[in-house]
Design a protein around this motif. Structure first.
Motif, PDB file in Angstrom:
ATOM      1  N   ASP A  38       0.872  -1.180   0.000  1.00  0.00           N
ATOM      2  CA  ASP A  38       0.000   0.000   0.000  1.00  0.00           C
ATOM      3  C   ASP A  38       0.908   1.228   0.000  1.00  0.00           C
ATOM      4  N   PRO A  39       0.980   1.954  -1.094  1.00  0.00           N
ATOM      5  CA  PRO A  39       1.898   3.091  -1.169  1.00  0.00           C
ATOM      6  C   PRO A  39       1.586   4.206  -0.172  1.00  0.00           C
ATOM      7  N   THR A  40       0.404   4.195   0.421  1.00  0.00           N
ATOM      8  CA  THR A  40       0.063   5.220   1.410  1.00  0.00           C
ATOM      9  C   THR A  40       0.447   4.827   2.834  1.00  0.00           C
TER      10      THR A  40
END
Length: 62
Positions: A38-40
């Motif tokens: 999850d890049p966030t």
């Protein structure tokens, strides 16, 4: 193992992996190739490929 958490790192792809690393005091690295990536999710570094981990560790020793 005789290593302080601040001198270790945990690499994982799930946000819960990063949370566990942070709570333990280790450096949180995210595996950008993982299926739960999850890049966030908060991480100190994102490693895009497994081989990039070696480069990151070498750079940190300098």
């Amino acid at each position: 193992m005789g290593v302080a958490p601040t001198r270790s790192a945990d690499i994982g792809d799930a946000p819960t992996d990063l949370l566990a690393a942070t709570r333990s005091g280790a450096h949180a690295l995210t595996a950008g190739w993982g299926h739960l990536y999850d890049p966030t999710a908060p991480a100190e570094h994102t490693v895009d490929r497994p081989g990039d981990l070696v480069d990151l560790l070498v750079d940190q020793r300098r």
